[in-house]
Design an enzyme around this catalytic site. Structure first.
Site, PDB file in Angstrom:
ATOM      1  N   ARG A 110       0.855  -1.189   0.000  1.00  0.00           N
ATOM      2  CA  ARG A 110       0.000   0.000   0.000  1.00  0.00           C
ATOM      3  C   ARG A 110       0.888   1.235   0.000  1.00  0.00           C
ATOM      4  NH1 ARG A 110      -1.717   0.789   4.433  1.00  0.00           N
ATOM      5  NH2 ARG A 110      -1.290  -1.068   5.628  1.00  0.00           N
ATOM      6  N   TYR A 259      -1.420  -3.568  -6.860  1.00  0.00           N
ATOM      7  CA  TYR A 259      -1.225  -4.280  -5.597  1.00  0.00           C
ATOM      8  C   TYR A 259      -2.484  -4.217  -4.724  1.00  0.00           C
ATOM      9  CZ  TYR A 259       0.163  -5.818  -1.148  1.00  0.00           C
ATOM     10  OH  TYR A 259       0.171  -6.514   0.031  1.00  0.00           O
ATOM     11  N   LYS A 268      -9.596  -1.858   1.793  1.00  0.00           N
ATOM     12  CA  LYS A 268      -9.233  -0.704   2.630  1.00  0.00           C
ATOM     13  C   LYS A 268     -10.016   0.549   2.207  1.00  0.00           C
ATOM     14  CE  LYS A 268      -6.255  -3.271   4.654  1.00  0.00           C
ATOM     15  NZ  LYS A 268      -6.541  -3.804   5.991  1.00  0.00           N
ATOM     16  N   HIS A 288     -10.695  -1.848  11.545  1.00  0.00           N
ATOM     17  CA  HIS A 288      -9.632  -2.732  11.074  1.00  0.00           C
ATOM     18  C   HIS A 288      -9.468  -3.845  12.113  1.00  0.00           C
ATOM     19  CE1 HIS A 288      -5.176  -2.973   9.558  1.00  0.00           C
ATOM     20  NE2 HIS A 288      -5.951  -3.818   8.923  1.00  0.00           N
ATOM     21  N   SER A 310      -1.457  -3.619  10.551  1.00  0.00           N
ATOM     22  CA  SER A 310      -1.189  -4.564   9.468  1.00  0.00           C
ATOM     23  C   SER A 310       0.042  -5.412   9.784  1.00  0.00           C
ATOM     24  CB  SER A 310      -0.933  -3.793   8.173  1.00  0.00           C
ATOM     25  OG  SER A 310      -1.987  -2.887   7.955  1.00  0.00           O
ATOM     26  N   ALA A 311      -0.043  -6.696   9.475  1.00  0.00           N
ATOM     27  CA  ALA A 311       1.062  -7.639   9.637  1.00  0.00           C
ATOM     28  C   ALA A 311       1.497  -7.799  11.094  1.00  0.00           C
ATOM     29  CB  ALA A 311       2.247  -7.242   8.736  1.00  0.00           C
ATOM     30  N   CYS A 312       0.546  -7.767  12.021  1.00  0.00           N
ATOM     31  CA  CYS A 312       0.852  -7.997  13.441  1.00  0.00           C
ATOM     32  C   CYS A 312       0.118  -9.227  13.972  1.00  0.00           C
ATOM     33  CB  CYS A 312       0.470  -6.780  14.285  1.00  0.00           C
ATOM     34  SG  CYS A 312       1.591  -5.408  14.083  1.00  0.00           S
ATOM     35  N   GLY A 313      -0.333 -10.097  13.091  1.00  0.00           N
ATOM     36  CA  GLY A 313      -0.876 -11.372  13.562  1.00  0.00           C
ATOM     37  C   GLY A 313      -2.391 -11.435  13.660  1.00  0.00           C
ATOM     38  N   LYS A 314      -3.112 -10.584  12.920  1.00  0.00           N
ATOM     39  CA  LYS A 314      -4.581 -10.686  12.989  1.00  0.00           C
ATOM     40  C   LYS A 314      -5.051 -12.028  12.415  1.00  0.00           C
ATOM     41  CE  LYS A 314      -6.334  -6.887  11.147  1.00  0.00           C
ATOM     42  NZ  LYS A 314      -5.071  -6.172  10.828  1.00  0.00           N
ATOM     43  N   ASP A 335      -9.697  -9.352   9.096  1.00  0.00           N
ATOM     44  CA  ASP A 335      -9.135  -8.021   8.817  1.00  0.00           C
ATOM     45  C   ASP A 335     -10.087  -6.861   9.107  1.00  0.00           C
ATOM     46  OD1 ASP A 335      -6.865  -6.528   7.911  1.00  0.00           O
ATOM     47  OD2 ASP A 335      -7.888  -6.134   6.030  1.00  0.00           O
ATOM     48  N   SER A 428       4.398 -10.386   0.795  1.00  0.00           N
ATOM     49  CA  SER A 428       3.721 -11.278  -0.159  1.00  0.00           C
ATOM     50  C   SER A 428       2.460 -11.846   0.494  1.00  0.00           C
ATOM     51  CB  SER A 428       4.666 -12.398  -0.594  1.00  0.00           C
ATOM     52  OG  SER A 428       5.176 -13.088   0.528  1.00  0.00           O
ATOM     53  N   ARG A 429       1.511 -12.235  -0.345  1.00  0.00           N
ATOM     54  CA  ARG A 429       0.169 -12.530   0.181  1.00  0.00           C
ATOM     55  C   ARG A 429      -0.431 -13.797  -0.396  1.00  0.00           C
ATOM     56  NH1 ARG A 429      -2.092  -8.272   3.607  1.00  0.00           N
ATOM     57  NH2 ARG A 429      -0.489  -6.674   3.601  1.00  0.00           N
ATOM     58  N   ARG A 460       2.846  -4.496  18.199  1.00  0.00           N
ATOM     59  CA  ARG A 460       4.175  -5.039  18.497  1.00  0.00           C
ATOM     60  C   ARG A 460       4.885  -4.077  19.414  1.00  0.00           C
ATOM     61  NH1 ARG A 460       6.287  -8.820  14.531  1.00  0.00           N
ATOM     62  NH2 ARG A 460       4.598  -9.233  13.081  1.00  0.00           N
TER      63      ARG A 460
HETATM   64  C1  OXD Z   1      -3.246  -4.449   5.432  1.00  0.00           C
HETATM   65  C2  OXD Z   1      -3.972  -5.559   4.808  1.00  0.00           C
HETATM   66  O1  OXD Z   1      -2.288  -3.949   4.854  1.00  0.00           O
HETATM   67  O2  OXD Z   1      -4.870  -6.121   5.442  1.00  0.00           O
HETATM   68  O3  OXD Z   1      -3.660  -4.063   6.538  1.00  0.00           O
HETATM   69  O4  OXD Z   1      -3.674  -5.895   3.645  1.00  0.00           O
HETATM   70 MN    MN Z   2      -5.360  -5.104   7.252  1.00  0.00          MN
END
Ligand code: OXD
Ligand code: MN
Length: 647
Positions: A110, A259, A268, A288, A310-314, A335, A428-429, A460
């Site tokens: 993003r 992306y 988002k 979120h 984002s990217a913290c383990g949701k 998410d 990567s996703r 974190r």
């Molecule tokens: C983010 C996602 O970046 O969920 O938060 O992709």
């Molecule tokens: Mn997200």
């Protein structure tokens, strides 16, 4: 508005067919929109308002043809074939119906710095920062500048391409909590991904015939100003990428990036940025947050939501595999949560999405076995590494790698452990249907939503912040959300690990002035008879040796167990200056493999908390100033006093 020009219907006379791009087309009606061929789909399925939006977009973007998506399997096959032909995706024969897309390396995350909200006045969008301070709570653009940005980029941007018209529903089609969008895009990757991430296609157009409102979303991957597309497999225009939102007009405009977060506009852009403005108007919350259901050994089910950056383990928490015997977790979403108090005063949540767009690296049989059982069918992977046996690889998957298998990294180069670079891009996703998650909650598509009893905030925090603490009341909980901070991750364009303020994990996603957003949260107290309790969790505290103090993952069920007991008002807590923590022996650690120093993990170093609250005060003063409700300043003041007096 010009009339829609339609020629008599002739089944299967699509122009894509004529060009030989599709061997067989679906029931494309031979028709035109603004003189442009409709190569697929039924113009008559569009409501007049949708037709008008498509006409305007066609006039501006000048595509070669228009494809009205129906969401069918036949259509999906056509898109996959098209993407295979141009090299946007490669097949992953090791799995069932899985594909790997590799983006242009300049288009991997993003782009927060190029994301704008457009309102008449700046104050509607962002709080006024202190003089000389750069605001970090969103970017404002004036209506005139938004028009200019569009006019500099969009005219003719789809020449030589197909414009896909993607009707999508955020939330189950027809639920009173759901909302509809129409995305026009020139990316087949976006269409195929939207088909996974949202309810997409003909059913949505039929629903629109009943209730006409929709969010307009216009997307183009763009063409660089010099006209040269470097990678035809992944066209984009990183230099001029821009993501625009106009809440008053329910309009999203995104240019230059394919992306996910920039191009799958239901996520988002709609569900959070435009969604939060609709939610403010209509009296609910667009957040979120993951949503999960936990059943305790007595068979009692409780639903929680959690907001982590984002990217913290949701995704990992949403699919928790509890280590505590007798507990069961079921996933509603990983998410985004749309939440509204119902007539009984219960907070009800739906997951507006239909799939998971999860961060791949770090996902493994050890960390998230449920995700590993979810993602190897019907999935589009993006920017992960490729294995010589036709599978995928990312950092964390070491134990699943068969002997003798060779790896190609996300850039297409041979890779081995000594390469010194990650095999998969850190952002990567996997893009995978939620319905195939083995622990998807039976009520995940309940149009009424699920009742929420607890809200977790977290991030974190390597130092100072305890494993879990509970807010003393709603206003304190709202303060905790506003004061959230977390180490930066690869989900956006930031480099290096810095502790960033990320209030409510929404910093990149607010659709309006954060001060007003906090006021809206405070006002929710009067809507709810059964207000959820609010907690803050931190799985990431590190000890003096630099190692994580808490094992995390399945062991987080022990923290959830305490939360559930607090939801039932059990007297299992101890009051501290920062909030309520588990009383002695109330965090159940029986049978845990790892040794955890509870004293240390719940310690509240006075120096740290003095500095933390000072940082929060500076942040509030410099970023939000007068827009922050006085109740939040009061909470901060009371916290500072408790720290002074009690620590
Ligand atoms: C983010 C996602 O970046 O969920 O938060 O992709
Ligand atoms: Mn997200």
């Amino acid at each position: 508005m010009p009339e829609l020009i339609e020629t008599p219907k002739q089944i299967s006379a699509s122009c894509l067919h004529q060009q030989g791009k599709y061997k067989q087309t679906n029931f494309g009606l031979y028709s035109h929109i603004r003189g442009t061929n409709v190569s697929y789909g039924d113009v008559n399925s569009l409501t007049p308002a949708v037709k008008a939006f498509v006409e305007e977009s066609v006039a501006l973007c000048q595509p070669d043809q228009v494809h009205i998506c129906d969401g069918s399997e036949t259509e999906n096959k056509l898109l996959l074939k098209l993407m295979l032909e141009v090299g946007t995706i490669i097949p992953l024969p090791k799995y069932e119906n899985c594909w790997l897309a590799r983006t242009n390396p300049a288009d991997v995350a993003r782009v927060e710095s190029r994301t704008f909200i457009c309102t008449e006045t700046k104050e509607e969008t962002i709080p006024t920062p202190k003089e000389g301070v750069k605001g970090t709570l969103g970017n404002w653009i004036s209506p005139a500048d938004m028009d200019k940005a569009i006019n500099e980029r969009f005219p003719g941007c789809m020449k030589g391409r197909t414009m896909y018209v993607v009707p999508f529903s955020m939330g189950p089609v027809g639920s009173p909590l759901s909302k509809i969008g129409i995305e026009v895009t020139d990316s087949a990757y976006v269409v195929a991904s939207m088909r996974i991430m949202t309810r997409m296609g003909a059913a949505v157009l039929a629903e629109l015939q009943k209730q006409g409102d929709f969010v307009r979303a216009m997307h183009s991957v763009g063409t660089p100003a010099n006209g040269v597309v470097e990678r035809t497999a992944w066209p984009c225009d990183p230099e001029r990428t821009i993501i625009l939102h106009k809440p008053d007009a329910n309009l999203i405009v995104s240019y230059g990036s394919g992306y996910g977060g920039n191009s799958l506009l239901g996520k988002k852009c709609f569900a959070l940025r435009i969604g939060s403005t609709i939610a403010k108007r209509e009296g609910w919350l667009a957040e979120h947050m993951l949503i999960l259901g936990v059943t305790n050994p007595k068979g009692v089910k409780t639903y929680l939501t959690a907001a982590f950056p984002s990217a913290c383990g949701k995704t990992n928490l949403a699919m928790l595999n509890p280590s505590l015997p007798g507990f069961k977790v079921e996933c509603v979403g990983d998410d985004i949560a749309w939440m509204k108090f119902d007539a009984n005063g219960d907070l009800r949540a739906i997951n507006p999405e239909n799939g998971f767009f999860g961060v791949a690296p770090g996902t493994s049989v050890e960390t998230n076995p449920i995700a590993m059982k979810t993602v190897f069918k019907n999935t589009i992977f993006t920017n992960v590494a490729y294995t010589s046996d036709g599978g995928v690889y990312w950092e964390g998957m070491e134990s699943s790698l068969a002997d003798g298998v060779e790896i190609t990294d996300w850039l297409g180069n041979p890779w081995n452990k000594s390469s010194g670079k990650p095999a998969a891009h850190p952002n990567s996703r996997f893009c995978t249907p939620a319905a195939q998650c083995p622990i998807i909650d039976p009520a995940w598509e309940d149009p009424a939503g699920v009742p929420i009893s607890a809200i977790l905030f977290g991030g974190r925090r390597p130092a100072g912040v305890p494993l879990i603490y509970e807010a003393r009341n709603w206003a304190h909980g709202v303060f905790m959300g506003a004061a959230m901070r977390s180490e930066s991750t690869a989900a956006a364009e930031y480099k290096g690990k810095i502790i960033m303020h990320d209030p409510f994990a929404m910093r990149p996603f607010f659709g309006y002035n954060f001060g007003h957003y906090v006021q809206h949260w405070l006002s929710m107290e009067s809507h709810g008879k059964n207000l959820p309790k609010i907690f803050h969790v931190n799985w990431f505290r590190k000890g003096a040796d630099g190692k994580f103090m808490w094992p995390g993952y399945g062991e987080n069920s022990r923290v959830i167990d305490w939360i559930l007991r607090r939801v039932n008002n059990e007297d299992c807590f101890l009051d501290t200056a920062v909030g309520r923590i588990p009383a002695q022996n109330e965090l159940h650690l029986e049978g845990m493999k790892d040794q955890v120093d509870l004293t240390e993990i719940f310690s509240l170093p006075k120096d740290f908390w003095l500095k933390e609250t000072e940082d929060i005060k500076n942040y509030f003063d410099s970023q939000i100033g007068k827009d922050l409700p006085k109740e939040i300043y009061l909470e901060l003041k009371m916290l500072q006093e408790r720290i002074e007096n009690e620590l």
